[in-house]
Structure formats: C-alpha cells, structure tokens
Write an enzyme that holds these catalytic residues in place. Sequence first.
Site, mmCIF file in Angstrom:
data_model
loop_
_atom_site.group_PDB
_atom_site.id
_atom_site.type_symbol
_atom_site.label_atom_id
_atom_site.label_comp_id
_atom_site.label_asym_id
_atom_site.label_seq_id
_atom_site.Cartn_x
_atom_site.Cartn_y
_atom_site.Cartn_z
ATOM 1 N N HIS A 64 1.509 -27.501 -32.992
ATOM 2 C CA HIS A 64 0.062 -27.532 -32.808
ATOM 3 C C HIS A 64 -0.320 -28.121 -31.442
ATOM 4 O O HIS A 64 -1.201 -28.989 -31.351
ATOM 5 C CB HIS A 64 -0.566 -28.323 -33.952
ATOM 6 N N ASP B 91 -10.982 -19.401 -33.963
ATOM 7 C CA ASP B 91 -10.102 -20.185 -34.828
ATOM 8 C C ASP B 91 -9.560 -19.196 -35.854
ATOM 9 O O ASP B 91 -9.859 -19.278 -37.041
ATOM 10 C CB ASP B 91 -10.886 -21.325 -35.495
ATOM 11 N N GLU C 202 -0.803 -21.204 -31.972
ATOM 12 C CA GLU C 202 -0.005 -21.596 -33.127
ATOM 13 C C GLU C 202 0.659 -20.371 -33.748
ATOM 14 O O GLU C 202 0.024 -19.633 -34.502
ATOM 15 C CB GLU C 202 -0.896 -22.279 -34.164
ATOM 16 N N ARG D 279 -4.292 -22.829 -43.608
ATOM 17 C CA ARG D 279 -4.929 -23.025 -44.918
ATOM 18 C C ARG D 279 -4.250 -22.287 -46.068
ATOM 19 O O ARG D 279 -3.711 -21.188 -45.888
ATOM 20 C CB ARG D 279 -6.401 -22.587 -44.834
ATOM 21 N N HIS E 226 -2.837 -27.337 -43.274
ATOM 22 C CA HIS E 226 -1.632 -27.892 -42.652
ATOM 23 C C HIS E 226 -0.803 -28.746 -43.619
ATOM 24 O O HIS E 226 -0.280 -29.806 -43.249
ATOM 25 C CB HIS E 226 -2.000 -28.716 -41.413
HETATM 26 C C1 BGC Z 1 -7.183 -24.862 -37.714
HETATM 27 C C2 BGC Z 1 -8.533 -25.455 -37.364
HETATM 28 C C3 BGC Z 1 -8.403 -26.960 -37.358
HETATM 29 C C4 BGC Z 1 -7.323 -27.359 -36.384
HETATM 30 C C5 BGC Z 1 -7.062 -28.846 -36.357
HETATM 31 C C6 BGC Z 1 -6.218 -25.287 -36.650
HETATM 32 O O1 BGC Z 1 -4.954 -24.754 -36.928
HETATM 33 O O2 BGC Z 1 -7.235 -23.462 -37.852
HETATM 34 O O3 BGC Z 1 -9.524 -25.026 -38.277
HETATM 35 O O4 BGC Z 1 -9.640 -27.551 -37.011
HETATM 36 O O5 BGC Z 1 -6.125 -26.702 -36.690
HETATM 37 O O6 BGC Z 1 -6.715 -29.311 -37.601
#
Ligand code: BGC
Length: 340
Positions: free
Chosen positions: A175, A245, A303, A79, A104
């Site tokens: 991811h 998360d 990640e 984010r 992203h």
């Molecule tokens: C984020 C999550 C998101 C996921 C899929 C992760 O990197 O931190 O909040 O739901 O990616 O987009």
Amino acid sequence: MIKMLEPFGVIDDTPVYLYTISYGNYSASICNFGATLIRLFVPDKNGNPVNVVCGYDSVEAYILNDSYMGAIVLPSANRIRKGQFTLNGKTYQLRINNGPNNLHSSLPGGSAQRIWRLVNYGESELTLQLEYGDGDLGFPGIRVFTVTYALSEEGLTISYSAVSDQDTLFNPTNHSYFNLKGHGTILDHILQINAHYFTPNDADSCPTGEIRAVENTPFDFTQPKPIGQDINQDDIQLVYGNGYDHNWMIDDFDGSLKTIAVLYCEETGIQCETLTSMPGIQVYTANYLGNEKYSKNAAVCLETQFTPDSINLDNQVKPIIKAGVPASHVTVYRFSVKES
Ligand code: BGC
C-alpha cells in the site's frame, strides 16, 4: 554512505528497525513493523535521488496507520462485503471496520500492524515473514506469509508467498503512496492502465459485481493522460470514491507477470511501470490523506491485487489457495527516466 540498519522506534517494548537495501542508484528502507516500505530513492533525469514514496520519520506515526501507508496488506487486500465469505461450505465473519464492510483484513492487528520476523537480509534484498493461527483475523488456516523486497537494475520487486494447512484466502498487496517528484500533487502525473474494464463500486466503495467498460468514462486510461484530467468529472463513481479509488482488471489475465500500469512525472522524468502476476490494480488517489505532512492527492497508490470482494463475486478470479499448496505472486515497480 547509506546506513543499513537504523533503530526506528519501539512497539510494545520491542525495538523495531529500518532495513535499507540498495542496488546501484536505488535504495529502499523497510520497517519490520508492517513490513512497511518507508522510503524508496530513485534517480531523476539529472541523476539526483528522489524519494518516490510517502513516509514518516518514526514508527509511532505508523501505529494507527489507517492510511496503510507503505504497508504490506494481507491475507486479503481491500474490501470484503459485510466482512463475510463462504469457503468449502463454511461461512466466515471478519471484523467490520469500514462502513458495513471489512477493509484490508483488519485494523488493528492486521499485517500492517504486526512486527514481522526477519528471515533474510542482504545488500539488495530483505525477506520478512508473518504467521497467523487458524481463525486469526477471522480467516481459516494456520498460515505463513513471506514477503521479499528486492532491488535490481529494474527497480523494486515485491514477492509474496503463502502456505496454509487449510484452504484459505490469499490476496496480498503493498500500500505505498507514490509521488514521482517527492512532493506536491500527483494530479499532474501521467497514468496509463492496461485495462479496458473496471469494477464500479457502491457508495461504500465496495464493488457491485458489475464489470464496466472504461470507454467514454473518466476511468479510461488506456491512453496515457494526466490523473487530474477527468478526476472532477460529473460521475457518481468519482463521488463515491472522493476521486479514483477503484479496481481495474488487467487485459488478458493469465497469471503471468504483465505490465498493468505506467506512471510518469514530467518534472523529474521518472517513470514507474507496474507489473504484476495478479488480476488487477486498485488505483487510489489518496483521497482521504490530510495531515501536516501530506494532503489530498499528494500521492497515488498502485495496489496490485485480486478484485476487491472477488471471493463473493462469481465473475471474478477468486483469491483461494489450497491446503498445503504454496502460492505466490509477484509485483515489480520498474523505474526508468524518460525525457519529455
Ligand atoms: C482503499 C481506500 C482506503 C485506503 C486506505 C485503499 O485501498 O480502497 O478506500 O481509504 O486504502 O485505507
């Protein structure tokens, strides 16, 4: 015999392919749509191959890949608050695509949803490239991003590089959704993270700017423990994330390749050690997965990245690259088997 190259569907009249690379008992299949890791086979303690990443059977399932399953995410993973940042005195506005923030970089149109150009394809190595014009996705610079997937006796190495004609942001990640037994829940997987600090989030899962010690919190993975052990503890951070998360900051960051996390599954004996040159790791326990194939907690994402929103946080290393100066990062998913 592994098929090296398979058709994987059609995107906007362009056929896309699955490229399989292999080394010894390891094999990985990557699609040039999103530079997405679709399968990764690793031997278990009996020598049987296990696909340790979640994936779908054709590219159609990836077209609106809002779980970013297996994809390469760049220029900026995770984010950015209000989708805004200022660089060299100029303020940039990105698309708002996740609550009040940018997630992203973009969806649709981001790196997870572009057909990457094949640059090199060998038995155990694949290189893909993506170019963005100045202002594409809202970021400055004519940019060339290159990603290499390589298998070796260590496992899977992902190398990221970028060059831009203007100062810009470069915070790439992969991811993939890992499950070291290939099915079921990951709440029984044992995780250790080499981080004494993490970055708490606000209710929209964006870091507040605080750096918090993990000690005496459910975020303490300094000693190996099952992912599910503390995931339901009464902690507002776990409520905000619907599970883990969050970003953990590697201890003693200096830009060299270091082990940041170790994931282990007793059932298969497979261990995955994650090494990175980047400052942190977003551990995401697939809290929003939920479809016919995969349910919540069916995987864990490891990640490697810079701290989310670090471009706006003065207490974090910022993911800025300079005009004309090539930049690179590397992440290794090193596999082994261990008897319990
Ligand atoms: C984020 C999550 C998101 C996921 C899929 C992760 O990197 O931190 O909040 O739901 O990616 O987009």
